[in-house]
Design a protein around this motif. Structure first.
Motif, PDB file in Angstrom:
ATOM      1  N   LYS A  16      27.506  39.459  52.194  1.00 32.01           N
ATOM      2  CA  LYS A  16      28.773  40.170  52.404  1.00 32.01           C
ATOM      3  C   LYS A  16      28.923  41.351  51.444  1.00 32.01           C
ATOM      4  CE  LYS A  16      32.883  40.372  54.424  1.00 32.01           C
ATOM      5  NZ  LYS A  16      33.039  40.555  55.879  1.00 32.01           N
ATOM      6  N   THR A  17      28.627  41.133  50.168  1.00 33.56           N
ATOM      7  CA  THR A  17      28.851  42.171  49.155  1.00 33.56           C
ATOM      8  C   THR A  17      27.643  42.300  48.249  1.00 33.56           C
ATOM      9  OG1 THR A  17      31.215  41.617  49.120  1.00 33.56           O
ATOM     10  CG2 THR A  17      30.387  42.991  47.324  1.00 33.56           C
ATOM     11  N   ILE A  18      27.209  43.535  48.031  1.00 32.16           N
ATOM     12  CA  ILE A  18      26.195  43.846  47.025  1.00 32.16           C
ATOM     13  C   ILE A  18      26.875  44.637  45.913  1.00 32.16           C
ATOM     14  CG2 ILE A  18      24.147  45.208  46.492  1.00 32.16           C
ATOM     15  CD1 ILE A  18      23.045  44.526  49.213  1.00 32.16           C
ATOM     16  N   ILE A  19      26.700  44.162  44.705  1.00 30.01           N
ATOM     17  CA  ILE A  19      27.213  44.850  43.514  1.00 30.01           C
ATOM     18  C   ILE A  19      26.008  45.343  42.725  1.00 30.01           C
ATOM     19  CG2 ILE A  19      28.564  44.617  41.392  1.00 30.01           C
ATOM     20  CD1 ILE A  19      29.968  42.198  42.748  1.00 30.01           C
ATOM     21  N   ILE A  20      26.017  46.624  42.385  1.00 27.02           N
ATOM     22  CA  ILE A  20      24.941  47.202  41.578  1.00 27.02           C
ATOM     23  C   ILE A  20      25.454  47.333  40.144  1.00 27.02           C
ATOM     24  CG2 ILE A  20      23.289  49.071  41.319  1.00 27.02           C
ATOM     25  CD1 ILE A  20      23.059  47.665  44.002  1.00 27.02           C
ATOM     26  N   GLY A  21      24.867  46.585  39.231  1.00 23.41           N
ATOM     27  CA  GLY A  21      25.267  46.653  37.831  1.00 23.41           C
ATOM     28  C   GLY A  21      25.808  45.328  37.326  1.00 23.41           C
ATOM     29  N   GLY A  30      32.709  40.267  40.291  1.00 20.41           N
ATOM     30  CA  GLY A  30      32.250  38.966  40.743  1.00 20.41           C
ATOM     31  C   GLY A  30      33.285  37.879  40.538  1.00 20.41           C
ATOM     32  N   CYS A  31      33.916  37.873  39.357  1.00 23.73           N
ATOM     33  CA  CYS A  31      34.948  36.870  39.069  1.00 23.73           C
ATOM     34  C   CYS A  31      36.099  36.964  40.060  1.00 23.73           C
ATOM     35  CB  CYS A  31      35.476  37.056  37.646  1.00 23.73           C
ATOM     36  SG  CYS A  31      34.301  36.632  36.339  1.00 23.73           S
ATOM     37  N   LYS A  32      36.523  38.200  40.365  1.00 21.57           N
ATOM     38  CA  LYS A  32      37.688  38.361  41.230  1.00 21.57           C
ATOM     39  C   LYS A  32      37.348  38.245  42.712  1.00 21.57           C
ATOM     40  CE  LYS A  32      40.926  40.446  38.108  1.00 21.57           C
ATOM     41  NZ  LYS A  32      42.110  41.313  37.996  1.00 21.57           N
ATOM     42  N   LEU A  33      36.103  38.477  43.078  1.00 12.97           N
ATOM     43  CA  LEU A  33      35.704  38.171  44.454  1.00 12.97           C
ATOM     44  C   LEU A  33      35.901  36.680  44.726  1.00 12.97           C
ATOM     45  CD1 LEU A  33      32.452  40.254  45.108  1.00 12.97           C
ATOM     46  CD2 LEU A  33      34.585  40.375  46.412  1.00 12.97           C
ATOM     47  N   LYS A  34      35.537  35.867  43.745  1.00 11.21           N
ATOM     48  CA  LYS A  34      35.705  34.427  43.899  1.00 11.21           C
ATOM     49  C   LYS A  34      37.178  34.027  43.879  1.00 11.21           C
ATOM     50  CE  LYS A  34      31.312  32.930  41.836  1.00 11.21           C
ATOM     51  NZ  LYS A  34      30.934  31.804  42.698  1.00 11.21           N
ATOM     52  N   ALA A  35      37.932  34.569  42.914  1.00  8.62           N
ATOM     53  CA  ALA A  35      39.305  34.114  42.698  1.00  8.62           C
ATOM     54  C   ALA A  35      40.291  34.704  43.696  1.00  8.62           C
ATOM     55  CB  ALA A  35      39.737  34.456  41.271  1.00  8.62           C
ATOM     56  N   VAL A  36      40.106  35.978  44.048  1.00 11.74           N
ATOM     57  CA  VAL A  36      41.089  36.681  44.883  1.00 11.74           C
ATOM     58  C   VAL A  36      40.644  36.747  46.337  1.00 11.74           C
ATOM     59  CG1 VAL A  36      42.347  38.849  45.221  1.00 11.74           C
ATOM     60  CG2 VAL A  36      41.866  38.032  42.894  1.00 11.74           C
ATOM     61  N   ALA A  37      39.418  37.220  46.581  1.00 13.93           N
ATOM     62  CA  ALA A  37      38.925  37.355  47.953  1.00 13.93           C
ATOM     63  C   ALA A  37      38.382  36.036  48.507  1.00 13.93           C
ATOM     64  CB  ALA A  37      37.845  38.427  48.018  1.00 13.93           C
ATOM     65  N   LYS A  38      38.267  35.044  47.640  1.00 18.54           N
ATOM     66  CA  LYS A  38      37.742  33.729  48.044  1.00 18.54           C
ATOM     67  C   LYS A  38      36.363  33.875  48.685  1.00 18.54           C
ATOM     68  CE  LYS A  38      41.667  32.072  46.709  1.00 18.54           C
ATOM     69  NZ  LYS A  38      41.780  31.435  45.372  1.00 18.54           N
ATOM     70  N   SER A  39      35.569  34.768  48.096  1.00 20.41           N
ATOM     71  CA  SER A  39      34.235  35.037  48.624  1.00 20.41           C
ATOM     72  C   SER A  39      33.176  34.676  47.592  1.00 20.41           C
ATOM     73  CB  SER A  39      34.097  36.512  49.010  1.00 20.41           C
ATOM     74  OG  SER A  39      32.770  36.805  49.418  1.00 20.41           O
ATOM     75  N   ASP A  40      32.222  33.882  48.015  1.00 26.84           N
ATOM     76  CA  ASP A  40      31.095  33.509  47.166  1.00 26.84           C
ATOM     77  C   ASP A  40      29.809  34.164  47.654  1.00 26.84           C
ATOM     78  OD1 ASP A  40      30.241  31.823  44.893  1.00 26.84           O
ATOM     79  OD2 ASP A  40      29.026  30.787  46.400  1.00 26.84           O
ATOM     80  N   ASP A  41      29.943  34.994  48.682  1.00 28.70           N
ATOM     81  CA  ASP A  41      28.788  35.594  49.347  1.00 28.70           C
ATOM     82  C   ASP A  41      28.516  36.985  48.772  1.00 28.70           C
ATOM     83  OD1 ASP A  41      26.713  36.035  51.089  1.00 28.70           O
ATOM     84  OD2 ASP A  41      27.987  36.534  52.803  1.00 28.70           O
ATOM     85  N   PHE A  42      27.961  37.012  47.563  1.00 27.48           N
ATOM     86  CA  PHE A  42      27.657  38.300  46.938  1.00 27.48           C
ATOM     87  C   PHE A  42      26.475  38.140  45.986  1.00 27.48           C
ATOM     88  CE2 PHE A  42      30.705  36.283  44.069  1.00 27.48           C
ATOM     89  CZ  PHE A  42      30.198  36.544  42.799  1.00 27.48           C
ATOM     90  N   VAL A  43      25.845  39.274  45.687  1.00 22.49           N
ATOM     91  CA  VAL A  43      24.753  39.318  44.720  1.00 22.49           C
ATOM     92  C   VAL A  43      25.005  40.494  43.790  1.00 22.49           C
ATOM     93  CG1 VAL A  43      23.301  40.751  46.218  1.00 22.49           C
ATOM     94  CG2 VAL A  43      22.239  39.374  44.422  1.00 22.49           C
ATOM     95  N   VAL A 146      29.935  45.304  52.239  1.00 23.19           N
ATOM     96  CA  VAL A 146      30.583  46.084  51.183  1.00 23.19           C
ATOM     97  C   VAL A 146      29.564  46.359  50.078  1.00 23.19           C
ATOM     98  CG1 VAL A 146      32.440  46.147  49.476  1.00 23.19           C
ATOM     99  CG2 VAL A 146      32.821  45.048  51.704  1.00 23.19           C
ATOM    100  N   LEU A 147      29.460  47.622  49.694  1.00 25.04           N
ATOM    101  CA  LEU A 147      28.527  48.037  48.637  1.00 25.04           C
ATOM    102  C   LEU A 147      29.335  48.602  47.475  1.00 25.04           C
ATOM    103  CD1 LEU A 147      25.642  48.599  47.590  1.00 25.04           C
ATOM    104  CD2 LEU A 147      25.708  50.770  48.860  1.00 25.04           C
ATOM    105  N   ILE A 148      29.117  48.046  46.292  1.00 25.12           N
ATOM    106  CA  ILE A 148      29.904  48.442  45.119  1.00 25.12           C
ATOM    107  C   ILE A 148      28.964  48.890  43.998  1.00 25.12           C
ATOM    108  CG2 ILE A 148      31.508  47.657  43.334  1.00 25.12           C
ATOM    109  CD1 ILE A 148      32.565  45.630  45.393  1.00 25.12           C
ATOM    110  N   SER A 149      29.176  50.097  43.510  1.00 31.41           N
ATOM    111  CA  SER A 149      28.427  50.605  42.361  1.00 31.41           C
ATOM    112  C   SER A 149      29.219  50.320  41.093  1.00 31.41           C
ATOM    113  CB  SER A 149      28.171  52.104  42.489  1.00 31.41           C
ATOM    114  OG  SER A 149      27.594  52.606  41.288  1.00 31.41           O
TER     115      SER A 149
END
Length: 543
Positions: A16-21, A30-43, A146-149
């Motif tokens: 779902k989400t790639i974070i660069i950095g 990453g912390c807020k994707l879990k807590a707010v978006a309720k998403s664990d699908d990221f790297v 979603v791609l996040i730099s």
């Protein structure tokens, strides 16, 4: 439509989400994707071989933070255990790792992976990202929604090219690439640069080195240290008195915020700068030897470049017999010495570059709608630019954390990063709820923001009048500073602005299904009270 993309290598499963950095920005996301978006699908990818960003990269002796630790921490993870007001790198990195473990983000980190390029795919509303495994050399593809730099600007070293470097027989090292086994005892050390890194490094190595010769280019404004140990009693109180640590954090925030007005080109700002300049000059004259005063007295306005907070007593160490400070430019490096413009030669067993960082976080190829690239976007505005520092028109579902114009010259970077994370989560909420496939800032909104921020910068000291890394060397425009105060930053990232974005809603989802929220009476009153408090603290800006 996707431009031609000659990707190499295998394709990893969709995420779902790639974070660069993997620095603090990536951690907060990453912390807020879990807590707010309720998403664990990221790297979270990083080209380094460990997490921590700048605190992983910078391990030189004396490396530390120049913002009080109570504010240089994440608001949702306060730390009562910092040993000093301005802790060193090891403590900051330990705090980082503790937070990553506590919020179960560590398992999402993936190291030694470099982002090469990314292409937007309109038909699927996804980004196709090419990465390179720096260990194996193999390229691979990874697709995401979603791609996040979250790539910071203080981890990739800027190393000047000097004649004769290849023939030097000793060690050459940059502060951001320190060698753990580097021995400086009884060595002639040359340090090139005089920013924060050099002012922390030199006092730490001066007692062991045979000699230290420091080469500077532009004088800095030095501010007297406010550092001190945090006693065990305070640590206990922070741990066991509910709300005390947050109260101290809020007080520290407001105290630092009072200094923001001094960077404005107003009469009140000039008066504040004059007082700060007087304190800086007094500190230099009371601490440093007379022979160096000229090299420690800048001609540029205070704040035009980042101030150096002398937490390691750099000015005091200039009184030692084994240190020499000069602005005589180096013209060549010889096998065991450096040669200067005046013809003098200085012995050198080790050369340390404390020359800052390469601002290459915007260089990876990014191709948005219809083949529109990030470099084209840069040319459109004459500098790197992003709406509210996080988004660009033509690049759906792509966001920066600490992007262009996100820098704060007077307060915590982490405070700013958290606000931008919150904005990204507000904007992408329909995507994580499955109501929309893409979101994009409107061109008119981005253009409006660009003119607003450039206009605001003209009324500050953050202009191209001094040689600062805040300035885009290609255009002379300030690309780094956020010119408004931190309360405006908080307000603008948490309320309003829904009409600035356009969504591609999924079938059966109403276009008005997402709202940015209406301010409650209590929220409005709180904002007004905070504004009154800030105005009372900083006074009224008079032109």
């Amino acid at each position: 439509m996707m431009a031609s993309s000659p990707f190499l290598g295998p394709k990893r499963p969709f995420v779902k989400t790639i974070i660069i950095g993997a620095g603090f920005s990536g951690l907060a996301m990453g912390c807020k994707l879990k807590a707010v978006a309720k998403s664990d699908d990221f790297v979270i990818y990083d080209q380094a071989d460990g997490a921590g960003g700048t605190w992983w990269a910078n391990k030189y002796p004396g490396c530390g933070v120049d913002i009080p630790a109570v504010l240089y921490s994440l608001s949702f993870a306060p730390n009562p255990s910092f040993s000093r007001l301005f802790p060193k790198q090891k403590e900051i990195l330990q705090y980082f790792n503790d937070v990553a473990d506590r919020f179960d983000v560590t398992r999402h980190f993936c190291f030694n992976i470099r982002w090469e390029r990314a292409y937007w795919q309109d038909e699927s509303s996804t980004w196709l990202v090419e990465m390179k495994d720096l260990t194996s050399g193999q390229a691979f593809q990874h697709e995401c929604s979603v791609l996040i730099s979250a790539v910071g600007g203080v981890s990739i070293p800027n190393i000047p090219k000097l004649q004769g470097m290849d023939g030097f027989e000793g060690d050459i090292v940059h502060t951001a690439r320190w060698k753990d086994d580097l021995a400086l005892k009884n060595k002639d050390v040359v340090v090139i640069g005089n920013g924060s890194s050099a002012s922390q490094l030199i006092p730490t190595i001066i007692k062991d080195a045979k000699s230290v010769t420091q080469f500077i280019r532009t004088p800095q404004h030095y501010m007297k240290s406010q550092d001190r140990a945090v006693g065990s009693l305070w640590t206990l109180l922070f741990r066991f008195v509910p709300g005390l640590l947050r109260l101290i954090r809020a007080a520290t925030f407001l105290y630092l915020e009072t200094s923001h007005a001094q960077f404005n080109l107003t009469r009140y700002g000039a008066e504040m700068r004059a007082k700060s300049l007087q304190l800086s000059d007094l500190y230099v004259r009371m601490t440093a030897p007379v022979k160096y005063w000229g090299l420690l007295t800048p001609a540029h306005d205070l704040g035009c470049k980042r101030r150096v907070f002398d937490n390691d007593n750099y000015l005091e160490c200039l009184n030692r017999d084994n240190i020499h400070l000069t602005d005589d430019p180096i013209i060549a490096i010889e096998p065991r010495s450096v040669l200067t413009n005046s013809g003098l030669s200085y012995p050198a067993d080790t050369i340390v570059f404390a020359t800052g960082f390469s601002l290459s976080q915007f260089d990876s190829l990014l191709v948005g709608r219809y083949g529109y690239t990030r470099e084209m976007h840069r040319k459109t505005y004459g500098t790197v630019e992003a709406f509210k520092t996080v988004a660009m028109a033509g690049f759906p579902n792509f966001f920066y954390i600490l992007g262009p114009h996100s820098g704060k010259g007077h307060t915590s970077t982490l405070y700013a990063a958290e606000n931008f994370v919150d904005l990204i989560l507000r904007v992408t909420k329909p995507i994580f709820e499955g109501k929309a496939s893409s979101v994009e800032v409107k061109f008119a909104a981005e253009q409006r923001f660009h003119f607003e921020i450039q206009g605001a910068l003209k009324n500050t000291v953050f202009t191209g009048l001094c040689n600062s890394w805040y300035i885009d060397g290609k255009t002379g425009k300030n690309w780094f500073i956020y010119p408004w105060n931190s309360l405006i930053l908080w307000f603008s990232t948490h309320f309003g602005g829904g009409s600035d974005w356009t969504y591609n809603y999924n079938t059966r989802t109403k276009a008005n299904g997402f709202h940015f929220g209406i301010l409650s009476v209590s929220t409005t009153v709180t904002i007004l009270l905070l504004g009154r408090i800030l105005l009372a603290l900083v006074g009224t800006n008079k032109t």
